[in-house]
Design a protein around this motif. Structure first.
Motif, mmCIF file in Angstrom:
data_model
loop_
_atom_site.group_PDB
_atom_site.id
_atom_site.type_symbol
_atom_site.label_atom_id
_atom_site.label_comp_id
_atom_site.label_asym_id
_atom_site.label_seq_id
_atom_site.Cartn_x
_atom_site.Cartn_y
_atom_site.Cartn_z
ATOM 1 N N PRO A 7 79.480 33.721 158.648
ATOM 2 C CA PRO A 7 80.585 34.631 158.358
ATOM 3 C C PRO A 7 81.620 33.799 158.491
ATOM 4 N N VAL A 8 82.850 34.431 158.006
ATOM 5 C CA VAL A 8 83.974 33.616 157.944
ATOM 6 C C VAL A 8 84.805 34.004 159.147
ATOM 7 N N ARG A 9 85.237 33.113 160.058
ATOM 8 C CA ARG A 9 85.815 33.350 161.206
ATOM 9 C C ARG A 9 87.306 33.308 160.911
ATOM 10 N N LYS A 10 87.793 34.436 161.500
ATOM 11 C CA LYS A 10 89.590 34.772 161.193
ATOM 12 C C LYS A 10 90.277 33.911 162.420
ATOM 13 N N LYS A 11 91.210 33.409 162.202
ATOM 14 C CA LYS A 11 91.996 32.585 162.972
ATOM 15 C C LYS A 11 92.667 33.814 163.904
ATOM 16 N N LYS A 12 92.793 33.634 165.187
ATOM 17 C CA LYS A 12 93.565 34.547 166.166
ATOM 18 C C LYS A 12 94.886 33.999 166.141
ATOM 19 N N LYS A 13 95.563 35.296 165.917
ATOM 20 C CA LYS A 13 97.266 35.410 165.808
ATOM 21 C C LYS A 13 97.622 35.488 167.224
ATOM 22 N N HIS A 14 98.628 34.385 167.517
ATOM 23 C CA HIS A 14 99.165 34.439 168.950
ATOM 24 C C HIS A 14 100.515 35.630 168.598
ATOM 25 N N LYS A 15 100.454 36.667 169.689
ATOM 26 C CA LYS A 15 101.506 37.718 169.477
ATOM 27 C C LYS A 15 102.548 37.116 170.606
ATOM 28 N N ILE A 16 103.596 36.723 170.086
ATOM 29 C CA ILE A 16 104.809 36.125 170.775
ATOM 30 C C ILE A 16 106.040 36.984 171.011
ATOM 31 N N TRP A 17 105.774 38.248 170.414
ATOM 32 C CA TRP A 17 107.176 39.305 170.365
ATOM 33 C C TRP A 17 107.231 39.803 171.812
ATOM 34 N N PRO A 18 106.313 40.205 172.465
ATOM 35 C CA PRO A 18 106.301 40.669 173.999
ATOM 36 C C PRO A 18 107.131 39.771 174.844
ATOM 37 N N TRP A 19 106.902 38.432 174.530
ATOM 38 C CA TRP A 19 107.685 37.450 175.569
ATOM 39 C C TRP A 19 109.212 37.288 175.077
ATOM 40 N N LEU A 20 109.298 37.136 173.730
ATOM 41 C CA LEU A 20 110.780 37.298 173.510
ATOM 42 C C LEU A 20 111.436 38.557 173.909
ATOM 43 N N VAL A 21 110.987 39.768 173.807
ATOM 44 C CA VAL A 21 111.490 41.182 174.360
ATOM 45 C C VAL A 21 111.666 40.797 175.919
ATOM 46 N N LEU A 22 110.778 40.321 176.515
ATOM 47 C CA LEU A 22 110.827 39.948 178.039
ATOM 48 C C LEU A 22 112.178 39.177 178.327
ATOM 49 N N LEU A 23 112.152 37.897 177.666
ATOM 50 C CA LEU A 23 113.138 36.855 177.769
ATOM 51 C C LEU A 23 114.739 37.535 177.327
ATOM 52 N N LEU A 24 114.579 38.426 176.342
ATOM 53 C CA LEU A 24 116.055 39.240 176.087
ATOM 54 C C LEU A 24 116.205 40.095 177.098
ATOM 55 N N LEU A 25 115.275 40.838 177.755
ATOM 56 C CA LEU A 25 115.603 41.697 178.912
ATOM 57 C C LEU A 25 116.131 41.010 180.090
ATOM 58 N N ILE A 26 115.638 39.950 180.378
ATOM 59 C CA ILE A 26 115.915 39.079 181.519
ATOM 60 C C ILE A 26 117.512 38.568 181.153
ATOM 61 N N ALA A 27 117.770 38.132 180.060
ATOM 62 C CA ALA A 27 119.028 37.564 179.787
ATOM 63 C C ALA A 27 119.995 38.349 179.917
ATOM 64 N N ALA A 28 119.517 39.734 179.298
ATOM 65 C CA ALA A 28 120.541 41.038 179.371
ATOM 66 C C ALA A 28 120.918 41.120 180.681
ATOM 67 N N ALA A 29 119.984 41.280 181.769
ATOM 68 C CA ALA A 29 120.027 41.620 183.030
ATOM 69 C C ALA A 29 120.988 40.572 183.855
#
Length: 296
Positions: A7-29
């Motif tokens: 079977p062909v193994r699918k590469k795992k996609k690293h979800k980085i957008w939650p971290w970006l949102v968190l960084l934006l919230l911290i910066a806004a605070a």
């Protein structure tokens, strides 16, 4: 022979957008906190507590009218032989107005000016015939309606000031009568109160006036403008002070009499002591936001 395909193994996609949102919230605070501090510091106004006289008044509006405005009538039949007064004459109560052919006299029942004389020589009068309208223009009064919540502060003889709108001047007055029966309006009872005023040369009947009667007063007391007072979530008043390092400290205070502009400080601030407050709406908005987010 069967071949098994791997079977062909699918590469795992690293979800980085939650971290970006968190960084934006911290910066806004961080930005909000910095903005709050900056705006608050720039908008702080210093106010020095000072001693003032703080006085409050009850205020009522009305119009001046003569205390006496009466039409005198005859009590018996007679024929007028002689008149002792003319229109415009001032008479005192008990002064003779006229004499009849039978020698009897009719005397003034009131003190005032003969505004209108209704009889002439040789007129025959009957009981109830009008003789004269007597108006006392020298002693005026103003009638005002006082609600049931304020009526307890007024007593006969209590003095007040009557402000004449047209003349822009004040003259003294005092309570001469308080009605015992009330008039109900909108679920509130009102009582008619009359203030007597001695007329001056330029004071005329019918002038609109404002009557002021003393309510509360606090003389030479420590006070601050109302703008300098803040309230916490329990509606308790406080002010901001600075310590030796310049840090703002919250100090609870006790308030006394207020005239709508300044307020008596019963405790919490000394005469000559400085307090600080946010002087514009933007600063107050940021301070409120900061407080809601747990800032100090």
């Amino acid at each position: 022979m069967t071949q098994h395909q791997n079977p062909v193994r699918k590469k795992k996609k690293h979800k980085i957008w939650p971290w970006l949102v968190l960084l934006l919230l911290i910066a806004a605070a961080v930005w909000l906190y910095a903005s709050t501090a900056q705006v608050a510091q720039q908008s702080l106004t210093e106010e020095v507590a000072a001693r003032r006289d703080i006085v409050t008044y009850y205020s009522f509006e009305g119009n001046l009218t003569p205390q006496v405005d009466e039409i005198q009538t005859a009590k018996e039949s007679l024929k007028v032989k002689e008149l002792y007064v003319a229109e415009g004459d001032r008479v005192e109560e008990g002064q003779a107005l006229l004499r009849g052919t039978d020698g009897s006299r009719i005397y003034a029942a009131y003190t005032g000016t003969v505004d209108t004389l209704y009889v002439e020589l040789d007129d025959t009068l009957q009981p109830g015939s009008q003789l004269a309208r007597i108006v006392d223009y020298q002693n005026l009064e103003v009638s005002v309606d006082v609600d049931e919540y304020d009526i307890g502060a007024l007593t006969e003889g209590k003095e007040g000031m009557v402000y004449l709108n047209a003349l822009e001047k004040q003259i003294p007055g005092k309570v001469t009568d308080i009605a015992r029966d009330a008039i109900s309006e909108g679920g509130v009872s009102f009582y008619e109160v009359k203030f007597g005023v001695e007329a001056l040369n330029d004071v005329r009947s019918g002038m609109s006036v404002e009557v002021q009667v003393l309510n509360q007063q606090a003389l030479s007391v420590v006070s601050l403008p109302l703008d300098a007072i803040s309230y916490d979530e329990y509606n308790k008043p406080y002010v901001l002070k600075k310590d030796a390092e310049g840090n703002l400290l919250k100090a609870e205070i006790t308030l006394g009499v207020s005239d709508g502009k300044n307020v008596e400080i019963v405790s919490g601030v000394e005469d000559g002591e400085s307090v600080f407050y946010l002087s514009n709406d933007l600063a107050r908005f940021f301070a409120m936001r900061n407080q809601m987010m747990g800032g100090r």
